[in-house]
Design a protein around this motif. Structure first.
Motif, PDB file in Angstrom:
ATOM      1  N   THR A 205       0.800  -1.228   0.000  1.00 18.54           N
ATOM      2  CA  THR A 205       0.000   0.000   0.000  1.00 18.54           C
ATOM      3  C   THR A 205       0.831   1.276   0.000  1.00 18.54           C
ATOM      4  O   THR A 205       0.448   2.272  -0.620  1.00 18.54           O
ATOM      5  CB  THR A 205      -0.930   0.014   1.222  1.00 18.54           C
ATOM      6  N   ARG A 318      -6.465  12.788  -4.426  1.00 17.89           N
ATOM      7  CA  ARG A 318      -6.292  13.014  -5.867  1.00 17.89           C
ATOM      8  C   ARG A 318      -4.827  12.937  -6.287  1.00 17.89           C
ATOM      9  O   ARG A 318      -4.486  12.304  -7.300  1.00 17.89           O
ATOM     10  CB  ARG A 318      -6.869  14.385  -6.244  1.00 17.89           C
ATOM     11  N   ASP A 319      -3.952  13.555  -5.515  1.00 22.92           N
ATOM     12  CA  ASP A 319      -2.562  13.712  -5.935  1.00 22.92           C
ATOM     13  C   ASP A 319      -1.669  12.530  -5.571  1.00 22.92           C
ATOM     14  O   ASP A 319      -0.649  12.303  -6.235  1.00 22.92           O
ATOM     15  CB  ASP A 319      -1.966  14.980  -5.308  1.00 22.92           C
ATOM     16  N   HIS A 320      -2.037  11.799  -4.513  1.00 27.87           N
ATOM     17  CA  HIS A 320      -1.080  10.835  -3.975  1.00 27.87           C
ATOM     18  C   HIS A 320      -1.592   9.409  -3.853  1.00 27.87           C
ATOM     19  O   HIS A 320      -0.844   8.549  -3.371  1.00 27.87           O
ATOM     20  CB  HIS A 320      -0.610  11.303  -2.588  1.00 27.87           C
ATOM     21  N   THR A 321      -2.810   9.129  -4.250  1.00 27.31           N
ATOM     22  CA  THR A 321      -3.331   7.781  -4.042  1.00 27.31           C
ATOM     23  C   THR A 321      -3.880   7.175  -5.327  1.00 27.31           C
ATOM     24  O   THR A 321      -4.160   7.872  -6.300  1.00 27.31           O
ATOM     25  CB  THR A 321      -4.451   7.756  -2.972  1.00 27.31           C
ATOM     26  N   HIS A 322      -4.066   5.873  -5.263  1.00 28.10           N
ATOM     27  CA  HIS A 322      -4.612   5.104  -6.379  1.00 28.10           C
ATOM     28  C   HIS A 322      -5.672   4.153  -5.817  1.00 28.10           C
ATOM     29  O   HIS A 322      -5.536   3.624  -4.718  1.00 28.10           O
ATOM     30  CB  HIS A 322      -3.497   4.301  -7.061  1.00 28.10           C
ATOM     31  N   GLY A 323      -6.722   3.929  -6.585  1.00 26.52           N
ATOM     32  CA  GLY A 323      -7.727   2.941  -6.214  1.00 26.52           C
ATOM     33  C   GLY A 323      -8.824   3.444  -5.313  1.00 26.52           C
ATOM     34  O   GLY A 323      -9.590   2.639  -4.761  1.00 26.52           O
ATOM     35  N   THR A 622       5.505   2.164  -4.865  1.00 23.61           N
ATOM     36  CA  THR A 622       4.635   1.018  -5.098  1.00 23.61           C
ATOM     37  C   THR A 622       4.563   0.726  -6.593  1.00 23.61           C
ATOM     38  O   THR A 622       5.123   1.468  -7.416  1.00 23.61           O
ATOM     39  CB  THR A 622       3.216   1.308  -4.587  1.00 23.61           C
ATOM     40  N   THR A 624       2.122   1.217  -8.475  1.00 21.97           N
ATOM     41  CA  THR A 624       1.395   2.299  -9.158  1.00 21.97           C
ATOM     42  C   THR A 624       2.082   3.644  -9.029  1.00 21.97           C
ATOM     43  O   THR A 624       1.668   4.615  -9.669  1.00 21.97           O
ATOM     44  CB  THR A 624      -0.024   2.426  -8.577  1.00 21.97           C
ATOM     45  N   LYS A 626       1.917   5.365  -6.395  1.00 20.05           N
ATOM     46  CA  LYS A 626       1.115   6.121  -5.443  1.00 20.05           C
ATOM     47  C   LYS A 626       0.754   5.225  -4.268  1.00 20.05           C
ATOM     48  O   LYS A 626       0.959   4.002  -4.304  1.00 20.05           O
ATOM     49  CB  LYS A 626      -0.157   6.655  -6.109  1.00 20.05           C
ATOM     50  N   ASN A 628      -1.708   3.077  -2.248  1.00 20.28           N
ATOM     51  CA  ASN A 628      -2.795   2.280  -2.796  1.00 20.28           C
ATOM     52  C   ASN A 628      -3.913   2.043  -1.787  1.00 20.28           C
ATOM     53  O   ASN A 628      -3.690   1.452  -0.722  1.00 20.28           O
ATOM     54  CB  ASN A 628      -2.266   0.928  -3.261  1.00 20.28           C
ATOM     55  N   THR A 630      -7.099  -0.188  -0.948  1.00 17.67           N
ATOM     56  CA  THR A 630      -7.434  -1.575  -1.270  1.00 17.67           C
ATOM     57  C   THR A 630      -8.851  -1.860  -0.797  1.00 17.67           C
ATOM     58  O   THR A 630      -9.338  -1.249   0.160  1.00 17.67           O
ATOM     59  CB  THR A 630      -6.468  -2.551  -0.589  1.00 17.67           C
TER      60      THR A 630
END
Length: 761
Positions: A205, A318-323, A622, A624, A626, A628, A630
């Protein structure tokens, strides 16, 4: 004057039980620590030794991995730290005469407490095939014996090289280097049994399997959540940090199946208020969650945060995460309050009160230990904790982040040095470039898989750098039978323990220097380094005369063994490394990121912090690029009707598998360890009065059962449907295959048991 070791095992047939306490430390802790220290070391040695613990010119406590403040207190140690030091710096000795007087069979009948109380090992000892007594052996012959067995193997993968968390950075680096030059990644370690779940979840993550906070962050936090952890016993110096945080206005939520005295109220023995007054109340909200209910609790909090207008840190997301969208969709759909309450054992009002505290906090830290990491669903649980922090931007800001609290002094450092059965390709590439050999790339064996390999005859040599493997691992009967199938078992140790008497066809005990002792090699006086739970690296210098002139340092043992086994085919300067540990650090600097210019940085007072990209720059290494989010289904243990869920835990008089005494002061237990803590209503439903005796019988999915007999039932305010008992006595109940998904950590905190009434003999 130091006391003598016990001649016979103390009787534990009738533990005395009183009400559990509601505060920790204070004068009783100070008194008890000094009494144990004087019994082991005598008065003068106690004073000289304890004042060097965790000091910048002293040695790192061989106990837990809690960090030291920038300006350590003159007495920068806790009760259990003092006990750990006393056990190592004891004046008691286990000499060849002791082994002549006690057969291996005799020692195998003794308790772990009795074995540990006998004192420090003084000579290398050898148990020949078919022999019933260990006999002294020279170091040269000992290395020959190991070399003979290793070079006779059909494959390097038939050897297992285990590591305990006490091992220094320098010794650990050499140890993994030797194992990989020999040709295997079979490097299981104690992390496999504790925070492997944390590393698995955090690497996926956040991109790094370590905590993201420094000690100073606790003082800046608005809210600290302590989940599945008992710092009053397992990390007592953490209480000082929590007290300082409270003084600055921090709120604390504690989440645990058992109420723990240290989190209720702390009486700091270094302040007048702590010694003579009421101390400091720490916990603002106690959530008595059922065992294994933590994922459901954090999922509920996450769902409530998502439903609260303005609660999200949308810029960070928005800027630092995925999923995020997938996570949010799954979480919003998971709105079954009945299931949440069944999983957690909490009320909706309690969870909503926690939400109020969460929303009032701009800077939140979540700390945890084995209560989160030793379940089948531990990895998704910790990923849910990360989700919780990501929602409000609580990664990469002062006073916020993840804080897995490690339980052994250098367990985190050993992993940093490459003690890992699944090494990263980049680490192996760096090792190959620096030392000019091709390291094996196939993954090796972790602890559980190593036991299976020994059981099945696929591993034939077991070498342990410290620790007490037999007592630390699950499924005791299976593990002991597996160890007895080995051709050779070798233990590098300071003191006697049960692993020395559960042997292969042949066995060696190799005595080593402790943290408290001077380490002088041909290159002069040496120091070693360790990494604490928050990624700070610093030096450790022992000052005491070694317990015996026949001891070798861990570093010297590895270097000499490598020269004997690898011979001319190794280009590594093992002899130079043995003589001068600075030479090892120079090579670490070329291999391990963050250790550049190692010798210069570690010479600074207090050492240095390793880089941590999520903390330092909100960058996430990670897949991605960014952090993550989950989305996993909520899990919690299924408990059949009439059964209980058992967690194994420590008493206050033990550190990991080392038993200092037979009492658990804060829980009201005295003079006995075979007790089971059960909620009064659960006990009454089973017809078990307080003081009755019962056998604990675990039930596994294949229909097999395991039994631990003769436990005194204690009516105790644990969560309903849950029970607790001490390890290693209850390790026998944990099936070898009962492990966490992904991390393969033994699920020691969720063992389905039934209680069978037993007669008190």
């Amino acid at each position: 004057m130091a006391g003598k070791p016990p001649v016979s095992d103390p009787v534990q047939d009738a533990p005395q039980v009183s009400e559990p306490q509601h505060s920790a430390v204070g004068l009783p802790a100070l008194t008890h620590a000094l009494r144990i220290s004087q019994q082991q070391m005598g008065v003068r040695r106690t004073a000289l030794t304890l004042l060097r613990v965790n000091q910048q010119d002293g040695f790192d406590c061989p106990g837990c991995a809690w960090p030291e403040p920038d300006k350590p207190h003159t007495a920068e140690f806790c009760e259990n730290g003092a006990k750990a030091v006393a056990e190592e710096a004891t004046l008691r000795r286990v000499t060849p005469d002791f082994f002549a007087a006690h057969s291996v069979a005799d020692l195998a009948d003794r308790s772990g407490y009795w074995l540990g109380q006998q004192g420090r090992l003084t000579h290398p000892m050898y148990l020949a095939e078919g022999a019933d007594h260990y006999v002294p052996v020279s170091w040269e012959r000992a290395f020959d014996l190991v070399g003979e067995e290793l070079t006779a193997l059909d494959s390097p993968d038939e050897a297992v090289f285990y590591t305990s968390g006490r091992t220094s950075n320098e010794a650990a680096f050499l140890y993994q280097l030797f194992a990989r030059e020999f040709g295997t990644n079979n490097l299981p370690d104690c992390s496999n049994m504790c925070h492997e779940s944390s590393g698995s979840a955090l690497t996926e993550t956040l991109g790094i399997g370590k905590g993201s906070v420094l000690l100073e962050d606790l003082y800046e936090a608005d809210l600290i959540i302590v989940a599945g952890q008992n710092p009053g016993t397992n990390h007592p110096r953490m209480l000082t940090a929590l007290e300082k945080a409270k003084a600055g206005g921090t709120k604390i939520i504690s989440i645990n199946p058992l109420p723990e005295a240290g989190l209720e109220r702390f009486k700091n023995p270094q302040t007048p208020r702590g010694l003579a007054g009421g101390g400091t109340a720490l916990t603002d909200l106690f959530l008595q969650v059922r065992l294994g209910g933590d994922q459901a609790l954090f999922r509920a909090l996450n769902r409530l945060v998502l439903h609260t207008e303005g609660a999200l840190d949308e810029d960070f997301i928005r800027d630092h995460t995925h999923g995020f969208e997938e996570f949010a969709q799954a979480t919003r759909a998971d709105d079954d309050w009945d299931e949440t309450l069944a999983a957690t054992g909490l009320t909706r009002e309690e969870i909503e009160r926690a939400l109020e505290m969460v929303l009032a906090s701009r800077r939140t830290i979540v700390c945890w230990a084995m209560g989160l990491t030793q379940h089948k669903h531990s990895v998704p649980t910790i990923r849910e904790v990360v989700n919780f922090l990501l929602l409000r931007g609580n990664i990469g800001r002062p006073g916020a982040g993840v804080c897995p609290v490690r339980g052994h002094s250098n367990v985190q450092g050993d992993r940093t040095m490459g003690i890992f059965e699944r090494p990263a390709p980049a680490f192996l590439d760096a090792l190959e470039k620096e030392f000019g050999f091709a390291p094996p790339r196939e993954h090796g064996l972790d602890v559980v898989r190593a036991i299976r390999a020994l059981r099945d005859g696929q591993a034939k040599v077991f070498f342990a750098m410290g620790g007490n493997f037999v007592s630390a691992t699950p499924d005791t009967d299976v593990t002991e039978a597996a160890m007895r199938r080995a051709r050779l078992t070798v233990h590098v140790s300071t003191k006697l323990n049960r692993s020395h008497v559960i042997t292969g066809a042949r066995a060696l005990i190799l005595p080593t220097l402790g943290r408290t002792e001077r380490d002088v090699q041909r290159g002069g006086a040496q120091f070693v380094t360790v990494e604490d739970s928050m990624g700070m690296v610093h030096a450790s210098r022992g000052r005491l005369e070694p317990a015996s002139p026949h001891l070798l340092s861990e570093t010297a043992i590895v270097a000499r063994l490598a020269r004997r086994v690898l011979g001319e085919r190794s280009r590594t300067p093992w002899e130079t490394f043995e003589q001068d540990y600075a030479a090892i650090r120079d090579r670490i600097a070329h291999v391990v990121p963050g250790f550049e210019d190692f010798n210069t940085k570690v010479a600074r007072p207090g050492g240095f912090a390793l880089p941590h990209a999520p903390r330092d720059s909100r960058s996430f290494p990670t897949a991605t690029g960014k952090a993550n989010f989950t989305a996993a289904p909520v899990e919690y243990p299924a408990v059949p009707e009439g059964r209980l869920l058992l967690q194994t835990l420590r008493s206050h008089d033990q550190y990991n598998t080392t038993i200092y005494g037979l009492s658990d002061r804060y829980r009201g237990i005295k003079n006995g360890r075979r007790v089971v803590l059960v909620h009064p209503d659960d006990a009454r439903e089973r017809g078990l009065a307080d003081g009755a005796y019962a056998d604990l019988v675990s039930e596994w999915t294949d229909g097999s059962e395991r039994r631990a007999a003769g436990f005194r039932v204690v009516h105790y305010p644990t969560a309903r449907g849950c029970a607790a008992a001490y390890y290693p006595e209850t390790n026998v109940l944990i099936p070898l295959d009962h492990t966490a998904d992904t991390s393969n950590t033994p699920a020691a905190k969720s063992v389905v048991i039934r209680l069978e009434s037993a007669r008190e003999d």
